[in-house]
Enzyme design. Structure first.
Site, PDB file in Angstrom:
ATOM      1  N   SER A 297      48.004  34.437 -92.463  1.00 54.36           N
ATOM      2  CA  SER A 297      48.167  35.874 -91.989  1.00 54.36           C
ATOM      3  C   SER A 297      46.935  36.500 -91.590  1.00 54.36           C
ATOM      4  O   SER A 297      46.476  36.077 -90.309  1.00 54.36           O
ATOM      5  CB  SER A 297      48.389  36.558 -93.533  1.00 54.36           C
ATOM      6  N   THR A 298      46.272  37.375 -92.258  1.00 52.14           N
ATOM      7  CA  THR A 298      44.831  37.931 -91.515  1.00 52.14           C
ATOM      8  C   THR A 298      43.851  36.757 -91.348  1.00 52.14           C
ATOM      9  O   THR A 298      43.673  35.999 -91.866  1.00 52.14           O
ATOM     10  CB  THR A 298      44.317  38.889 -92.682  1.00 52.14           C
TER      11      THR A 298
ATOM     12  N   HIS B 173      52.186  36.476 -90.395  1.00 51.41           N
ATOM     13  CA  HIS B 173      52.493  37.549 -90.648  1.00 51.41           C
ATOM     14  C   HIS B 173      52.238  38.270 -89.276  1.00 51.41           C
ATOM     15  O   HIS B 173      51.168  38.508 -88.915  1.00 51.41           O
ATOM     16  CB  HIS B 173      51.761  38.141 -91.861  1.00 51.41           C
TER      17      HIS B 173
ATOM     18  N   MET C 293      45.646  37.762 -96.535  1.00 51.65           N
ATOM     19  CA  MET C 293      45.688  38.663 -97.845  1.00 51.65           C
ATOM     20  C   MET C 293      46.990  38.263 -98.677  1.00 51.65           C
ATOM     21  O   MET C 293      47.885  37.903 -98.210  1.00 51.65           O
ATOM     22  CB  MET C 293      45.683  40.042 -97.418  1.00 51.65           C
TER      23      MET C 293
ATOM     24  N   ASP D 268      51.357  35.425-100.652  1.00 53.62           N
ATOM     25  CA  ASP D 268      52.537  34.722-100.056  1.00 53.62           C
ATOM     26  C   ASP D 268      52.246  33.247 -99.697  1.00 53.62           C
ATOM     27  O   ASP D 268      51.108  33.051 -99.371  1.00 53.62           O
ATOM     28  CB  ASP D 268      52.699  35.650 -98.553  1.00 53.62           C
TER      29      ASP D 268
END
Length: 373
Positions: free
Chosen positions: A198-199, A225, A315, A318
């Site tokens: 993600s991030t 993401h 973050m 998940d």
């Protein structure tokens, strides 16, 4: 300690709107605003913010060039604010290659409606980035395109933002890639590698995938993401720079050694009983689209113990529940180390759940996967 933020945008509306949203949280303080790239560089140098929100298209100096200058002179966490278009995706990925670590899209309706979800998302990202200690700056997208046989991995380095991070508590009881430890390797029975991020994920994926050879013996599923427009552009860019094939996944795609399929944004990527990729709408209640949990769970059902699950920076949590399912089949789970994560959220959640077999530094993943360096 409050996260200090510099807001950069040539639009007075967005400067005011972003400042207004962030000022609502006591954990954030706005230290200044800037209306163009040159102004941003000067104020970053004098104000020393923890995080910068950066517009893309601005007079005098655009956001991408401003980010490049900031990363050379005074490295700072940068969140890009860009349009949700094909061109916006291309520009945003260029900015992330220049050193930006996250982005938020400019959906004017959401910004005008004062959406609570938008407010919470922006505040959450800013606080997470402000408290992050490290980030990776890669030269990936600026590397000249080469022929398939000439492609080389980019150089990268980790900027240290806080020396105290080196003494941060590490997850105990796990194999790691620290000096003197045993480096994990792919199990001989492995049939599939699934990577979730993600991030900070785009830079992390670039660091790993660009070092894999065209003869890489395993198929890979990638879950990052991102909105659909961004995943399509990201897959195209990765494919231009990697020796392995990178494809924006479609229903009916087959798993092949040396091929990585990237889940489309806004949808879910699963496997049918034959191991063929299926792209589906998925449950509307799911927070993440694509969801690492969904793809992990599907891999657990089809390949079980013959799967290697990898959780990178990001973050939230998940990947944790899907990793539990994978682990219950006997599969291996690797997680990115805290000290090399932009945001140590998803790897931490998996580690706390007790399902991580090995903690790996970002620049060691390709070696652990078997790539020669």
């Amino acid at each position: 300690m409050a996260v200090r933020v510099l807001v950069v945008d040539d639009s007075a509306f967005f400067r005011q709107r972003i400042s207004e949203i962030l000022s609502r949280d006591s954990n954030i303080v706005i230290v200044g605003t800037a209306k163009d790239g040159l102004d941003a560089i000067e104020k970053n140098s004098s104000l020393k913010p923890d995080v910068i929100t950066m517009d893309v298209e601005m007079p005098k100096l655009n956001g991408i060039d401003a980010v490049r200058h900031i990363m050379r002179e005074c490295p700072t966490q940068v969140l890009m604010v860009s349009s949700l278009t094909h061109e916006g995706a291309q520009i945003t990925l260029q900015a992330m290659d220049a050193g930006a670590v996250d982005y938020l899209t400019k959906d004017m309706r959401a910004w005008m409606s004062k959406s609570d979800s938008l407010n919470q998302d922006l505040i959450g990202r800013i606080i997470a980035l402000g408290r992050s200690k490290y980030f990776v700056k890669s030269s990936f997208l600026n590397t000249p395109q080469k022929s398939h046989h000439e492609r080389k991995s980019p150089t990268s380095r980790i900027f240290k933002l806080d020396s105290a991070a080196e003494t941060a508590k590490r997850v105990t009881g796990l194999a790691t890639t620290k000096a003197g430890s045993i480096r994990p390797s792919v199990n001989r029975s492995c049939k599939l590698i699934v990577i979730g991020s993600s991030t900070g994920g785009p830079a992390a994926l670039q660091e790993i995938l660009t070092k894999l050879p065209a003869t890489f013996p395993y198929p890979i599923l990638l879950v990052q993401h991102m909105p659909n427009t961004f995943t399509a552009v990201f897959a195209e860019r990765l494919n231009q720079q990697c020796a392995i094939e990178i494809k924006h996944a479609e229903s009916g795609d087959k798993l092949k050694p040396g091929r990585a399929l990237l889940a489309p944004g806004g949808l879910q990527m699963m496997l049918d009983s034959r191991g063929t990729v299926q792209i589906l709408e998925g449950d509307s209640s799911l927070t993440y689209k694509p969801s690492i949990d969904v793809t992990f769970a599907s891999a657990a059902k089809v390949f079980g113990a013959k799967t290697l699950g990898i959780i990178l920076t990001g973050m939230g949590a998940d990947g944790r529940d899907g990793a539990k399912l994978l682990k219950s089949t006997g599969a291996s789970i690797w997680a990115q180390s805290e000290r090399t994560c932009t945001i140590y959220g998803m790897p931490q959640a998996a580690a706390k759940a007790g399902v991580v077999d090995s903690v790996v530094d970002l620049n060691d993943f390709s070696k652990c996967l078997g790539a020669s360096q």
